[in-house]
Design a protein around this motif. Sequence first.
Motif, PDB file in Angstrom:
ATOM      1  N   ARG A   6       1.235  -1.143  -0.036  1.00  0.00           N
ATOM      2  CA  ARG A   6       0.124  -0.340   0.191  1.00  0.00           C
ATOM      3  C   ARG A   6       1.015   1.057   0.235  1.00  0.00           C
ATOM      4  N   PRO A   7       1.649   1.191  -0.921  1.00  0.00           N
ATOM      5  CA  PRO A   7       3.035   2.638  -1.369  1.00  0.00           C
ATOM      6  C   PRO A   7       2.441   4.155  -0.865  1.00  0.00           C
ATOM      7  N   MET A   8       1.571   4.145  -1.689  1.00  0.00           N
ATOM      8  CA  MET A   8       0.464   4.984  -2.255  1.00  0.00           C
ATOM      9  C   MET A   8      -0.195   6.061  -0.758  1.00  0.00           C
ATOM     10  N   HIS A   9      -0.744   4.613   0.228  1.00  0.00           N
ATOM     11  CA  HIS A   9      -1.211   5.173   1.298  1.00  0.00           C
ATOM     12  C   HIS A   9       0.128   5.683   2.129  1.00  0.00           C
ATOM     13  N   GLY A  10       0.716   4.605   2.281  1.00  0.00           N
ATOM     14  CA  GLY A  10       2.136   4.859   3.166  1.00  0.00           C
ATOM     15  C   GLY A  10       3.047   6.549   2.736  1.00  0.00           C
ATOM     16  N   VAL A  11       2.937   6.707   1.640  1.00  0.00           N
ATOM     17  CA  VAL A  11       3.480   7.850   0.841  1.00  0.00           C
ATOM     18  C   VAL A  11       2.937   9.233   1.570  1.00  0.00           C
ATOM     19  N   GLY A  12       1.303   8.787   1.215  1.00  0.00           N
ATOM     20  CA  GLY A  12      -0.024   9.965   2.251  1.00  0.00           C
ATOM     21  C   GLY A  12       0.606  10.212   3.493  1.00  0.00           C
ATOM     22  N   ILE A  13      -0.011   9.062   4.161  1.00  0.00           N
ATOM     23  CA  ILE A  13       0.932   9.470   5.983  1.00  0.00           C
ATOM     24  C   ILE A  13       1.904   9.951   6.328  1.00  0.00           C
ATOM     25  N   GLY A  14       3.074   9.720   4.947  1.00  0.00           N
ATOM     26  CA  GLY A  14       4.257  10.562   5.693  1.00  0.00           C
ATOM     27  C   GLY A  14       4.490  11.518   5.206  1.00  0.00           C
ATOM     28  N   LEU A  15       4.199  12.016   4.046  1.00  0.00           N
ATOM     29  CA  LEU A  15       3.669  13.798   4.017  1.00  0.00           C
ATOM     30  C   LEU A  15       2.847  14.503   5.847  1.00  0.00           C
ATOM     31  N   MET A  16       2.479  13.324   4.882  1.00  0.00           N
ATOM     32  CA  MET A  16       1.576  14.096   7.219  1.00  0.00           C
ATOM     33  C   MET A  16       2.291  13.808   7.857  1.00  0.00           C
ATOM     34  N   LEU A  17       3.796  13.113   8.034  1.00  0.00           N
ATOM     35  CA  LEU A  17       4.660  13.412   9.183  1.00  0.00           C
ATOM     36  C   LEU A  17       5.157  14.364   8.897  1.00  0.00           C
ATOM     37  N   MET A  18       5.655  14.561   8.379  1.00  0.00           N
ATOM     38  CA  MET A  18       6.832  15.723   7.396  1.00  0.00           C
ATOM     39  C   MET A  18       5.739  17.351   7.917  1.00  0.00           C
ATOM     40  N   GLY A  19       4.465  16.809   7.901  1.00  0.00           N
ATOM     41  CA  GLY A  19       3.274  18.509   8.697  1.00  0.00           C
ATOM     42  C   GLY A  19       3.856  18.614   9.766  1.00  0.00           C
ATOM     43  N   GLN A  20       3.599  17.101  10.314  1.00  0.00           N
ATOM     44  CA  GLN A  20       3.877  16.811  12.017  1.00  0.00           C
ATOM     45  C   GLN A  20       5.182  17.342  12.675  1.00  0.00           C
ATOM     46  N   VAL A  21       6.461  17.187  11.282  1.00  0.00           N
ATOM     47  CA  VAL A  21       7.334  17.119  12.443  1.00  0.00           C
ATOM     48  C   VAL A  21       7.791  18.898  12.247  1.00  0.00           C
ATOM     49  N   TRP A  22       7.358  19.200  11.257  1.00  0.00           N
ATOM     50  CA  TRP A  22       7.092  20.982  11.013  1.00  0.00           C
ATOM     51  C   TRP A  22       6.757  21.465  12.217  1.00  0.00           C
ATOM     52  N   ALA A  23       5.184  20.982  12.795  1.00  0.00           N
ATOM     53  CA  ALA A  23       4.751  21.575  13.804  1.00  0.00           C
ATOM     54  C   ALA A  23       5.077  21.625  15.073  1.00  0.00           C
ATOM     55  N   MET A  24       5.768  20.050  15.003  1.00  0.00           N
ATOM     56  CA  MET A  24       6.701  19.820  16.479  1.00  0.00           C
ATOM     57  C   MET A  24       7.685  21.393  16.924  1.00  0.00           C
ATOM     58  N   ARG A  25       8.133  21.187  15.669  1.00  0.00           N
ATOM     59  CA  ARG A  25       9.730  22.088  15.846  1.00  0.00           C
ATOM     60  C   ARG A  25       9.451  23.780  15.984  1.00  0.00           C
TER      61      ARG A  25
END
Length: 302
Positions: free
Chosen positions: A244-263
């Motif tokens: 399910r790579p596309m779903h994994g990529v989608g969650i990965g992008l949201m995690l990147m957004g969270q990392v930005w917010a975490m900083r």
Amino acid sequence: MSVIQIIQSRRWPDPMAVLQLVKPITWFPPMWAYLCGAVSAGAGVNGKWGLVILGIVLAGPVVCGMSQAANDWCDRHVDAINEPDRPIPSGRIPGRWGLWIAVFMSGLSLLIGWQLGAWGFAATVVGVVAAWAYSAEPVRLKRSGVLGPGLVGLSYETLPWITGAAVLSAGAPERHLIAIALLYGLGAHGIMTLNDFKAFEGDRQTGVNSLPVTLGPARAAKVAAVVMAVPQLVVIAALFLWDRPMHGVGIGLMLMGQVWAMRILLEDPQGRAPWYNGTGVVMYISGMMVAAFALRGLSAPL
């Protein structure tokens, strides 16, 4: 006038205070998780919309609302320090009305849960017991900065997710579905830790050993960030493994957004925790639904 005198000066609860007591803003996470479970089960909803709607109402306004009422009753002395304008310490819900409301809603939860079959009723029992175990003496798991947020995270995310899947599929969910629901529940421990920042002073004075109290706000925020991120990394890896790579990529992008917010959060944990709830947490729960759609039709990969 003392808190006790204010409470004794009123006989009946203010209706708006009752609504504030059950905190509608907190209903969304378990309602969303139940819906994620229903989606992830892959079962058709034709003829089952009643179960979907009843389960969402049970997870949010009833069980979650009950847990908030129970917590406010058990925390009334802490709230008198942190937020004296809340319904119970302010006297807008007088006497033992807060307790009676929580008890009544506990019974209502079990009654509605019975309508969802064996799986729905069993999950409701677990949810009600967990709510009281979190807040009430002598158990009061809220005193622990590890066990308290962990119990709430599992109750808000994992339990309703598994319940939604079980009710819609009329049976035990698949192991991979339980695994994903468990990961998101574990990650929610970090979200619950951030919620503890608002009660920092009252917790410190009354012996509630939340992570912000025991570690300090800065270190607690870092721990929360790691706890939120790591389970999502495991989810992403699992989805790639399960084709399910596309779903994994989608969650990965949201995690990147969270990392930005975490900083941004880490620059001022106490001041920016509410802001993070409106940014990073939204991306977290959006990833939950992406994972739910990824699980539809996925045959036992474990």
